[in-house]
Write a protein that holds these residues in place. Structure first.
Motif, short mmCIF file in Angstrom:
data_model
loop_
_atom_site.label_atom_id
_atom_site.label_comp_id
_atom_site.label_asym_id
_atom_site.label_seq_id
_atom_site.Cartn_x
_atom_site.Cartn_y
_atom_site.Cartn_z
N LEU A 1 145.34 30.09 101.79
CA LEU A 1 144.13 29.56 102.41
C LEU A 1 144.49 28.52 103.48
O LEU A 1 143.88 28.49 104.55
CB LEU A 1 143.24 28.94 101.33
N THR B 1 143.45 28.94 107.31
CA THR B 1 142.66 27.91 107.99
C THR B 1 143.39 27.42 109.24
O THR B 1 142.78 27.18 110.30
CB THR B 1 142.39 26.73 107.05
N GLY C 1 142.22 27.56 113.01
CA GLY C 1 142.23 26.34 113.82
C GLY C 1 142.90 26.58 115.16
O GLY C 1 142.41 26.11 116.21
N HIS D 1 136.27 28.63 110.82
CA HIS D 1 137.23 27.55 110.61
C HIS D 1 136.62 26.46 109.71
O HIS D 1 137.24 26.00 108.75
CB HIS D 1 137.64 26.96 111.97
N GLU D 2 135.36 26.10 109.99
CA GLU D 2 134.71 25.08 109.18
C GLU D 2 134.52 25.55 107.75
O GLU D 2 134.73 24.80 106.79
CB GLU D 2 133.34 24.71 109.79
N GLN D 3 134.15 26.84 107.61
CA GLN D 3 133.97 27.38 106.25
C GLN D 3 135.29 27.36 105.48
O GLN D 3 135.33 27.03 104.30
CB GLN D 3 133.43 28.81 106.32
N ALA D 4 136.36 27.74 106.19
CA ALA D 4 137.67 27.77 105.53
C ALA D 4 138.08 26.36 105.10
O ALA D 4 138.62 26.15 104.01
CB ALA D 4 138.72 28.37 106.46
N LYS D 5 137.76 25.37 105.94
CA LYS D 5 138.10 23.98 105.59
C LYS D 5 137.31 23.53 104.35
O LYS D 5 137.86 22.91 103.43
CB LYS D 5 137.81 23.05 106.78
N MET E 1 138.79 25.00 101.32
CA MET E 1 140.01 24.32 100.88
C MET E 1 139.66 23.16 99.95
O MET E 1 140.29 22.96 98.91
CB MET E 1 140.80 23.79 102.08
N ASP F 1 145.71 19.96 103.94
CA ASP F 1 144.42 20.20 104.58
C ASP F 1 144.45 19.78 106.05
O ASP F 1 143.74 20.34 106.88
CB ASP F 1 143.32 19.36 103.89
N ALA G 1 144.79 22.04 109.18
CA ALA G 1 143.68 22.88 109.63
C ALA G 1 143.20 22.45 111.02
O ALA G 1 142.87 23.28 111.85
CB ALA G 1 142.53 22.82 108.63
#
Lengths: 419, 215
Positions: free
Chosen positions: A247, A251, A255, A275-279, A282, B109, B112
């Protein structure tokens, strides 16, 4: 459970005399004589005044009633003082001696612990056994000894009869000696076997099958709970090693794509959204993993984990916890209780603050969460509290909750944490 | 800028290589465990090391320990540790090594947001300190006593300092005057009993004072 032993059963078998049992019977009986002798030696202390009292009663000197009463009471008092202790000591020896009689079952003491020596029925069963050993055993032993003596003296008697030229006496004496050999062996074995059976009856507690099963059930539940904990850790590891890494990689790629796409290009909005959904995913995945098997709990223990969940909580939480580590199961249950209680305080109770305490009291870990919300929590609704109670019970502990309407809600978990 | 990457997940490592190349870094070696990392750094003498924390064979804190060893052997070697979660053991030690200069500790994180991530790497390579706010929060939690003396505002400022922001940037983020930010930082330094004479690195020392207190 029967009180039969191998010695007693061997007597009824046909090949008894060719087996080892006659000799074990003799040994058991002989050691009985020793035990009986020692008992008499000790009992002579309280018996002396009693015998003296009888003597006084017979001789009837002036004021004999008073003297006899004092002596008698002294004797009985001494017996009440010495008897139970002697009985307990003898019971210990007798339980050990059971093995001589081929009784190899565990011979647990029937004392329950706690309670006084004088109030435990087991003590008085042992005293009864003591009196039997002191009174009945010598009579039986006397009979056996007489028979044994007849056997042993046979050669001398034969010799004597030959010298006196008395063939009839010789015949009878020889026959008696030969016949008495198996009789003595049978008697010794039967007496020993019966004695051992009586000893088991009076001195050993019956293994409580129901209790044994309960222990087994509790153990199997604990094993199940441990297995669940191990499974949780495995799932956590798999999620971390595989899903989380992929993941993060995904992401990052999104990005990069988002970064390199002109903002007004047709795909830009979709890539930005992806991208926002993947973040967000996470973060969700990390929280999920934390919930399955909190790493902080495993690595740093209960206090650190409680402080972490308290810091992340939407309401003000005061933490007062002892440091120190407990078994993984105990820590997992305690932490799950705190997490659940704090989540309920926020979601259902509408609390503004909560206080968590975790204390080790003796061999019990006591964790308590108190919130200032509106109360009215019902364990029968929703599976959170019920599941928690089950986990606590499987760990040998219990979960208590007090939540009157209007509050406050207090959730308390008590878990055994060894010595 | 020449970079060595240590990351055991091949997928993520290739992704990182792609990202770094895209932002003008030159990846001179990509390895999958701590031993290979130490060897690769000795061979290539990079300008920046990026390492995963949890790597084979033990999957605990191999990357952190390798980073500490590398920093001990080559003082001032810029190192960024990447972690899936906050690893408490050795984190403080790594951040305290080399006076806290040229060091980074980021949660994964953070990769990203690719451009920001690249910018953070540059800051570390340039001698700065970048600590993930989450790392700061969790490490600070362990030292409750000094934290108790700070007001929420001072706490906020310290977290931003730990991330490597300048006074001006902090002022922008918190919508304060630069003087206000300076005053708060001054309060933090005073409350943490930091030497007033050291002006170049007081900000980093403020963070480290926390972290050292927790070990």
């Amino acid at each position: 459970m029967t009180s039969t032993n191998a010695l007693l059963m061997a007597v009824t078998r046909r090949r008894f005399l060719a087996s080892e049992w006659p000799w074990r019977g003799v040994v058991y009986t002989a050691t009985t004589a020793v035990a009986s002798g020692v008992v008499w030696l000790v009992l002579s202390c309280p018996l002396a005044p009693l015998v003296a009292a009888l003597e006084v009663l017979r001789a009837r000197p002036a004021g004999y009633m008073f003297v006899a009463a004092v002596l008698g009471l002294a004797g009985l008092g001494l017996f009440a003082l010495v008897g139970p202790w002697l009985a307990v000591a003898v019971a210990g020896v007798e339980r050990w001696r059971l093995r001589l009689a081929g009784d190899d079952d565990p011979a647990p003491s029937s004392w329950r612990g706690g309670g006084g020596l004088y109030t435990d029925p087991a003590t008085w069963r042992a005293v009864a056994y003591l009196l039997l050993l002191a009174v009945v055993a010598p009579v039986w032993l006397g009979v056996l000894a007489l028979a044994g003596l007849l056997v042993v003296s046979t050669p001398f008697a034969m010799n004597h009869a030959i010298a006196a030229d008395s063939p009839v006496t010789l015949f009878w004496r020889t026959t008696l000696g030969l016949v008495l050999i198996p009789v003595v062996l049978y008697m010794a074995a039967a007496f020993g076997g019966a004695h051992a059976a009586l000893a088991r009856l009076l001195l050993c507690s019956e293994p409580d099958l129901a209790a044994a099963e309960l222990v087994e059930v509790a153990r199997s539940r604990a094993r199940l709970a441990d297995a669940f904990d191990a499974e949780r850790r495995r799932i956590e590891r798999d999620l971390h090693d595989v899903a989380q890494q992929r993941l993060v990689s995904l992401t990052m790629q999104l990005g990069l794509a988002r970064h390199d796409m002109p903002i007004d290009s047709p795909g830009a909005a979709a890539v930005t959204s992806a991208h926002e959904q993947a973040k967000a995913l996470m973060v969700e995945l990390r929280d999920l993993i934390r919930g399955i098997s909190p790493r902080t709990l495993r690595e740093l223990g209960l206090r650190a984990a409680i402080e972490e969940v308290a810091a992340a909580c939407a309401i003000r939480v005061r933490v007062d916890a002892d440091p120190g580590r407990y078994s993984p199961t105990v820590e997992a249950v305690a932490f799950a209780a705190v997490s659940e209680a704090l989540a309920n305080a926020v979601k259902h109770a509408g609390a503004a603050g909560a206080a968590v305490t975790a204390r080790r009291i003796g061999n019990t870990l006591v964790v308590q969460v108190r919130d200032d919300g509106q109360g009215g929590a019902d364990p029968s609704r929703g599976s959170g509290l019920t599941g928690l109670a089950d986990r606590a019970a499987a760990a040998g502990g219990r979960l208590l909750i007090s939540s009157p309407v209007g509050g406050p809600t207090i959730l308390r978990v008590e878990l055994p944490c060894g010595s | 800028m020449r970079v060595v990457i240590a990351e055991d997940s091949v997928l993520l490592r290739e992704g990182l290589v792609g990202l770094l190349s895209r932002f003008g870094f030159e990846v001179v070696a990509g390895v999958g465990d701590a031993a290979a990392l130490v060897a690769a750094v000795g061979e290539t003498e990079p300008d920046l090391v990026i390492t995963d924390v949890r790597m084979p064979p033990g999957f605990t804190d191999e990357g952190l320990r390798a980073a500490i060893a590398l920093r001990a052997a080559t003082p001032g070697l810029p190192v960024v540790a990447l972690s899936q979660y906050v690893q408490h053991s050795y984190a403080g030690e790594l951040l305290a090594s080399g006076q806290g200069r040229a060091i980074g500790y980021l949660l994964k994180d953070q990769v990203a947001d690719v451009a920001e991530f690249a910018e953070k790497l540059r800051r570390v390579a340039g001698g700065g300190t970048v600590v993930d706010p989450e790392v700061v929060r969790q490490l600070m939690q362990r030292g409750r006593d000094p934290l108790g003396h700070l007001s929420p505002g001072e706490h906020e400022v310290l977290a931003l300092v730990a991330e490597g922001h300048s006074n001006a940037a902090i002022a922008r983020i918190l919508v304060l005057t630069e003087a206000g930010v300076g005053k708060r930082i001054g309060n933090v330094l005073a409350k943490l009993n930091l030497p007033v004479s050291d002006d170049t690195n007081r900000r980093v020392l403020a963070v480290l004072a926390y972290l050292r207190g927790q070990e």
